[in-house]
Design an enzyme around this catalytic site. Structure first.
Site, short mmCIF file in Angstrom:
data_model
loop_
_atom_site.label_atom_id
_atom_site.label_comp_id
_atom_site.label_asym_id
_atom_site.label_seq_id
_atom_site.Cartn_x
_atom_site.Cartn_y
_atom_site.Cartn_z
N ARG A 143 99.18 -0.20 -27.46
CA ARG A 143 98.88 0.20 -28.83
C ARG A 143 98.64 -1.06 -29.66
NH1 ARG A 143 103.52 3.41 -27.43
NH2 ARG A 143 103.06 5.65 -27.36
N LYS A 167 106.80 2.72 -29.76
CA LYS A 167 107.27 3.63 -30.78
C LYS A 167 108.76 3.89 -30.63
CE LYS A 167 103.00 6.22 -31.69
NZ LYS A 167 102.37 7.57 -31.67
N HIS A 238 92.48 1.48 -30.13
CA HIS A 238 92.92 2.73 -29.52
C HIS A 238 91.88 3.27 -28.54
CE1 HIS A 238 96.34 5.37 -29.66
NE2 HIS A 238 95.57 6.44 -29.63
N ARG A 241 92.55 1.61 -25.35
CA ARG A 241 93.73 2.25 -24.73
C ARG A 241 93.31 3.53 -24.02
NH1 ARG A 241 99.46 3.07 -25.21
NH2 ARG A 241 100.08 5.19 -25.78
N HIS A 264 104.30 7.22 -23.12
CA HIS A 264 104.37 8.60 -23.61
C HIS A 264 105.69 9.22 -23.19
CE1 HIS A 264 99.68 9.04 -23.76
NE2 HIS A 264 100.18 8.45 -24.83
N TYR A 273 94.00 13.17 -20.71
CA TYR A 273 93.04 12.38 -19.95
C TYR A 273 92.53 13.11 -18.72
CZ TYR A 273 94.54 8.80 -23.13
OH TYR A 273 94.82 8.11 -24.28
#
Length: 300
Positions: A143, A167, A238, A241, A264, A273
């Protein structure tokens, strides 16, 4: 009384106002339909939400907020003995499909990252830094904030690993490849010209003045290098990514590992994806599913 309990929980005035507006509107609807609180059914809730869409053209996110307000209110009413059955307990809105991310192919990524260095000496120095940034975004699927926060001590060149803080302040270990390693080493050799030395706590990517690059500066440099390469695409971190995840999934099919590398928490986030490579999925199906394989001519 329900709103008073929300206030005790220190919820913001804005949130409380939204709750009050949503619940009052729902109760007004029930009153118009002559439905008592204890008589409300899922069909009534569905009719109410449909009326809001028709009347106010509410989008999915606003409907979800309305439903959240009503669900919390009905849960409170059930716990308080005001109704026996909570009609919102198993009620779900049909979620809108998650939009697929944009994508560029492997050749176009290579066109950007492998473009020739500029002629001017200063631009050449900036390119060494920018090339390392591009390589790392694409090699590790970072990120923007994760790359911006990287420090020298986070780089493990022997094992080709990065320590990333993502995150929720969660730390994970992410691999990077040989090309990213080469670009990083070349950049760090030039880094000393701007900073004189390297310290473990120093940021990996800096400006000529020795300051850590801001997120906006990184975004602008990524866009600039795509333009310099003659690629007609709005390149941003992004998107790189997304390319990392999609290209890696296409080659490996290993969704779980990609989930770990992307950081994630839920596999469902990564599963987006799987929608980006229909041709490969169709080929895998045709080759492997017992009912998809065509009969040979000799058996016909």
């Amino acid at each position: 009384m329900w709103l008073n309990e929300r206030r005790i929980q220190n919820q913001s005035a804005h949130t409380l106002l939204a709750y009050e507006r949503d619940i009052q509107d729902f109760l007004n609807f029930c009153e118009q339909q002559k439905i008592g609180l204890s008589d409300i059914e899922a069909a009534d809730l569905r009719q109410y939400l449909a009326s809001r869409v028709e009347k106010d053209q509410l989008v999915s996110s606003s409907l979800q907020r309305h439903l959240t307000s009503i669900r919390q209110f009905m849960k409170w009413a059930e716990q308080g003995g005001y109704l026996n059955i909570n009609p919102t307990e198993d009620f779900q809105l049909k979620r809108q499909p998650r939009p697929l991310p944009g994508m560029i192919d492997i050749e176009m990524v290579g066109q950007i990252i492998d473009q020739p260095a500029p002629e001017k000496p200063l631009d050449q120095q900036l390119w060494l830094r920018d090339k390392a940034i591009l390589e790392l975004f694409y090699a590790s699927g970072l990120r923007l904030a994760e790359l911006q926060g990287l420090k020298i001590k986070d780089l493990d060149f022997k094992r080709l690993l990065l320590r990333v803080t993502g995150k929720g302040n969660k730390t994970r270990i992410v691999p990077f490849g040989q090309k990213a390693k080469d670009s990083l080493l070349i950049w760090l050799s030039m880094y000393k010209i701007w900073m004189q030395n390297l310290q473990p706590e120093y940021p990996v990517f800096i400006s000529q003045k020795g300051n850590a690059l801001t997120s906006r500066q990184i975004e602008n440099r990524v866009k600039y290098q795509a333009q310099r390469a003659g690629v007609n695409v709005d390149l941003h971190p992004h998107l790189l990514r997304h390319c990392f995840a999609s290209h890696l999934l296409s080659a490996s099919g290993d969704l779980r590992s990609i989930q770990e590398m992307l950081g994630h928490s839920n596999l469902s986030t990564t599963q987006i994806y799987t929608h980006l490579d229909f041709d490969r999925l169709a080929q895998v199906y045709d080759k492997t599913h017992p009912r998809a394989q065509k009969k040979s001519e000799s058996s016909s």
